[in-house]
Design an enzyme around this catalytic site. Sequence first.
Site, PDB file in Angstrom:
ATOM      1  N   LYS A 195     -22.445  73.512   6.951  1.00 16.50           N
ATOM      2  CA  LYS A 195     -22.427  74.503   5.811  1.00 16.50           C
ATOM      3  C   LYS A 195     -20.710  74.204   5.108  1.00 16.50           C
ATOM      4  O   LYS A 195     -19.715  74.419   5.559  1.00 16.50           O
ATOM      5  CB  LYS A 195     -21.917  75.905   6.657  1.00 16.50           C
ATOM      6  CG  LYS A 195     -22.331  77.275   5.842  1.00 16.50           C
ATOM      7  CD  LYS A 195     -21.453  77.879   4.780  1.00 16.50           C
ATOM      8  CE  LYS A 195     -20.238  78.366   5.102  1.00 16.50           C
ATOM      9  NZ  LYS A 195     -19.402  78.130   4.026  1.00 16.50           N
ATOM     10  N   GLU A 270     -11.196  72.691  14.742  1.00 14.21           N
ATOM     11  CA  GLU A 270      -9.788  72.124  14.190  1.00 14.21           C
ATOM     12  C   GLU A 270      -9.225  73.252  13.191  1.00 14.21           C
ATOM     13  O   GLU A 270      -9.844  73.573  12.313  1.00 14.21           O
ATOM     14  CB  GLU A 270     -10.383  71.073  13.406  1.00 14.21           C
ATOM     15  CG  GLU A 270     -10.956  69.828  14.183  1.00 14.21           C
ATOM     16  CD  GLU A 270      -9.746  69.068  14.927  1.00 14.21           C
ATOM     17  OE1 GLU A 270      -8.521  69.113  14.720  1.00 14.21           O
ATOM     18  OE2 GLU A 270     -10.271  67.961  15.900  1.00 14.21           O
ATOM     19  N   CYS A 304      -3.722  70.664   6.604  1.00 19.65           N
ATOM     20  CA  CYS A 304      -3.580  70.945   8.079  1.00 19.65           C
ATOM     21  C   CYS A 304      -2.654  70.571   8.668  1.00 19.65           C
ATOM     22  O   CYS A 304      -1.834  70.984   9.516  1.00 19.65           O
ATOM     23  CB  CYS A 304      -4.766  71.053   8.897  1.00 19.65           C
ATOM     24  SG  CYS A 304      -5.471  69.105   8.897  1.00 19.65           S
ATOM     25  N   GLU A 401       1.562  79.492   8.466  1.00 18.14           N
ATOM     26  CA  GLU A 401       0.775  78.493   7.789  1.00 18.14           C
ATOM     27  C   GLU A 401       0.735  79.097   6.316  1.00 18.14           C
ATOM     28  O   GLU A 401       0.036  79.887   5.997  1.00 18.14           O
ATOM     29  CB  GLU A 401      -0.432  78.009   8.117  1.00 18.14           C
ATOM     30  CG  GLU A 401      -1.080  76.822   7.232  1.00 18.14           C
ATOM     31  CD  GLU A 401      -2.544  76.568   7.913  1.00 18.14           C
ATOM     32  OE1 GLU A 401      -3.274  77.391   8.072  1.00 18.14           O
ATOM     33  OE2 GLU A 401      -2.752  75.253   8.217  1.00 18.14           O
TER      34      GLU A 401
HETATM   35  P1  NAD Z   1     -11.698  79.130   6.198  1.00 21.27           P
HETATM   36  O1  NAD Z   1     -11.327  79.472   7.456  1.00 21.27           O
HETATM   37  O2  NAD Z   1     -11.597  80.393   5.166  1.00 21.27           O
HETATM   38  O3  NAD Z   1     -12.990  78.636   5.815  1.00 21.27           O
HETATM   39  C1  NAD Z   1     -13.486  77.418   6.480  1.00 21.27           C
HETATM   40  C2  NAD Z   1     -15.080  77.627   6.662  1.00 21.27           C
HETATM   41  O4  NAD Z   1     -15.432  78.619   7.457  1.00 21.27           O
HETATM   42  C3  NAD Z   1     -15.666  77.761   5.168  1.00 21.27           C
HETATM   43  O5  NAD Z   1     -16.737  76.926   5.079  1.00 21.27           O
HETATM   44  C4  NAD Z   1     -15.897  79.116   5.114  1.00 21.27           C
HETATM   45  O6  NAD Z   1     -17.205  79.661   4.381  1.00 21.27           O
HETATM   46  C5  NAD Z   1     -16.448  79.483   6.671  1.00 21.27           C
HETATM   47  N1  NAD Z   1     -16.216  80.737   7.073  1.00 21.27           N
HETATM   48  C6  NAD Z   1     -15.560  81.905   6.771  1.00 21.27           C
HETATM   49  N2  NAD Z   1     -15.532  82.779   7.423  1.00 21.27           N
HETATM   50  C7  NAD Z   1     -16.714  82.708   8.580  1.00 21.27           C
HETATM   51  C8  NAD Z   1     -17.159  83.170   9.467  1.00 21.27           C
HETATM   52  N3  NAD Z   1     -17.069  84.517   9.760  1.00 21.27           N
HETATM   53  N4  NAD Z   1     -18.149  82.626  10.052  1.00 21.27           N
HETATM   54  C9  NAD Z   1     -18.565  81.256   9.836  1.00 21.27           C
HETATM   55  N5  NAD Z   1     -17.828  80.764   8.845  1.00 21.27           N
HETATM   56  C10 NAD Z   1     -17.108  81.311   8.212  1.00 21.27           C
HETATM   57  O7  NAD Z   1     -10.416  78.084   5.876  1.00 21.27           O
HETATM   58  P2  NAD Z   1     -10.373  77.250   4.596  1.00 21.27           P
HETATM   59  O8  NAD Z   1      -9.328  78.176   3.603  1.00 21.27           O
HETATM   60  O9  NAD Z   1     -11.667  76.988   3.847  1.00 21.27           O
HETATM   61  O10 NAD Z   1      -9.569  76.122   4.986  1.00 21.27           O
HETATM   62  C11 NAD Z   1      -7.924  76.155   5.200  1.00 21.27           C
HETATM   63  C12 NAD Z   1      -7.934  76.263   6.756  1.00 21.27           C
HETATM   64  O11 NAD Z   1      -8.540  75.235   7.420  1.00 21.27           O
HETATM   65  C13 NAD Z   1      -6.460  76.060   7.100  1.00 21.27           C
HETATM   66  O12 NAD Z   1      -5.751  76.989   7.906  1.00 21.27           O
HETATM   67  C14 NAD Z   1      -5.987  74.606   7.491  1.00 21.27           C
HETATM   68  O13 NAD Z   1      -5.145  74.429   8.373  1.00 21.27           O
HETATM   69  C15 NAD Z   1      -7.588  74.479   8.289  1.00 21.27           C
HETATM   70  N6  NAD Z   1      -7.704  73.036   8.448  1.00 21.27           N
HETATM   71  C16 NAD Z   1      -7.753  72.590   9.593  1.00 21.27           C
HETATM   72  C17 NAD Z   1      -7.856  71.126   9.716  1.00 21.27           C
HETATM   73  C18 NAD Z   1      -7.753  70.369  11.114  1.00 21.27           C
HETATM   74  O14 NAD Z   1      -8.305  69.302  11.167  1.00 21.27           O
HETATM   75  N7  NAD Z   1      -7.222  70.914  12.107  1.00 21.27           N
HETATM   76  C19 NAD Z   1      -8.576  70.283   8.724  1.00 21.27           C
HETATM   77  C20 NAD Z   1      -8.562  70.915   7.449  1.00 21.27           C
HETATM   78  C21 NAD Z   1      -8.188  72.293   7.250  1.00 21.27           C
END
Ligand code: NAD
Length: 499
Positions: A195, A270, A304, A401
């Site tokens: 997804k 992650e 991240c 963050e």
């Molecule tokens: P997000 O949590 O808003 O969304 C990530 C994904 O989860 C998207 O595909 C979104 O549609 C989905 N999602 C949202 N709500 C959901 C739910 N209730 N159930 C299932 N899926 C759901 O994050 P974002 O804004 O897309 O990305 C930024 C975040 O990602 C930052 O906090 C960043 O630090 C983190 N990140 C971490 C890593 C790592 O390797 N640790 C890498 C990249 C990004």
Amino acid sequence: MTRPFDGHTLSPETVAFLDGDMRLLIDGERVEGEAFHETRDPATGIVLARFHVGGKAQIDSAVAAARRAFEGPWGSMAAAERTAILQHLARVMEANATLLTELDVIDNGMPRFIAGLTTANCVEMVDYYAGAILRIEGTTTTPPRHVSAEAEALTYTLREPVGVVGQIVPWNVPLSTAILKLAPALAAGCTVVVKPSEETPLSLLALADMIGEAGFPAGVVNIVNGFGATAGQALAEHPDVDKVSFTGSTATGRRIVMAAMGNLKKVSLELGGKSPVIVMPDADLALAVPGVAMATFFLQGQNCMAGTRIFAHEDIYDALIKGLVQFASGMTLGHGLDPATMQGPLISEAHCGKVMAHIDAAKAAGARLVTGGEKLARPGNFVQPTIFTDCTPDMAVMREEIFGPVMAVQKVATTDLDELARLANDTPYGLSGSVWTRDMAAAHRLVKRVRSGHVSINCHGAVGTNIPFGGYGQSGWGREFGQEGLDGYLETKAVTARL
Ligand code: NAD
């Protein structure tokens, strides 16, 4: 449809792709979703494409297809054949590198040189895990006493795929965050429903075409674009999914854990970070100035691993700040397609608003703005590289963050390693970090004290295909990349045979 990109042009294949198939990939077929959504170029605000979004029904059929493929052709395929298909995917991706790179530039906003590197890393990642398939090995060990007391016996372990895996990925490095999950899962013998983020569907839609070309049997890889609350939630809670692998925010990570409880599926996470950067009095500032600046500003700070909490020793504080301000104010902001661009736009207007609110809050809390702090008066979501000094550990700018180009610097008077580690570890996160010094003994002793999954010395965020990556604390569960990335998709079965 022709689209303006601030005067920059796209390759003919990318132009053709944008007018092409925006449907989901389920069971080897391109199928319609339940609705449409638009994706925009964050540098200009123009609509790039209308793509299909799936909901629960599409997730259900994707999971069913993945289950059939797992129990059918993929599960029974010889390891060498699986290797060949993954290697073929790597070659198809390599041949389409310009397309994949340009799609991440226009969909996410990242500078082209970064997208080019991440595409090359994705190809390397697929090759790496293709090569790992023939090294998936169990062990032999001593049989239990109560069996061997009665007869000769043999005990060994088998490594078996976890099963059907749901992979939910963010927008900040769209292709890469998906490939680093897909490649090890497929190498392990799992089948997958991915997804992508609703903000950045394009490079994974291009990958959908390549999955077919590489020769994967139908249903091995399914790509279902959709929103988190519907498609994402349905995938995370699906009773026939054996594991969910998630990259995204810590807040969503908690929802994933709750959703996974129904069938107690395996979960890897992650999540976010607020990584410390410690600059010692003997640091080589010629290295530290650009290194610390890019620790924060790489990928517009939408990273991240971003090192955004800087602990700078008082002896080098003024010189470091002077260098950082000069570096940040000299960064060229622009469209990612412009070769001169060092920093692109933030992903969306809404996210830009959140970053600006953090900047306002930092000013109100008494942090000193020494450069940046403004949204550019031009189309798109551009925020200047921003540095706050005089920060204290209680300020939100030092704790939360921000996921934008905002650095917070705190002056420190100590070189005591335990005290520095205490400052660095004063966070619920633990994803990355770096130490800048010429004293290697001190560096290694300090690194050992920092509670984080990934710490670099005189560089930052030194991730690589073969290097395990993941978080301590609320930055996640499990590791990706390298052998540990593959282990996350394997179960261990212990077998004892009375002979
Ligand atoms: P997000 O949590 O808003 O969304 C990530 C994904 O989860 C998207 O595909 C979104 O549609 C989905 N999602 C949202 N709500 C959901 C739910 N209730 N159930 C299932 N899926 C759901 O994050 P974002 O804004 O897309 O990305 C930024 C975040 O990602 C930052 O906090 C960043 O630090 C983190 N990140 C971490 C890593 C790592 O390797 N640790 C890498 C990249 C990004």
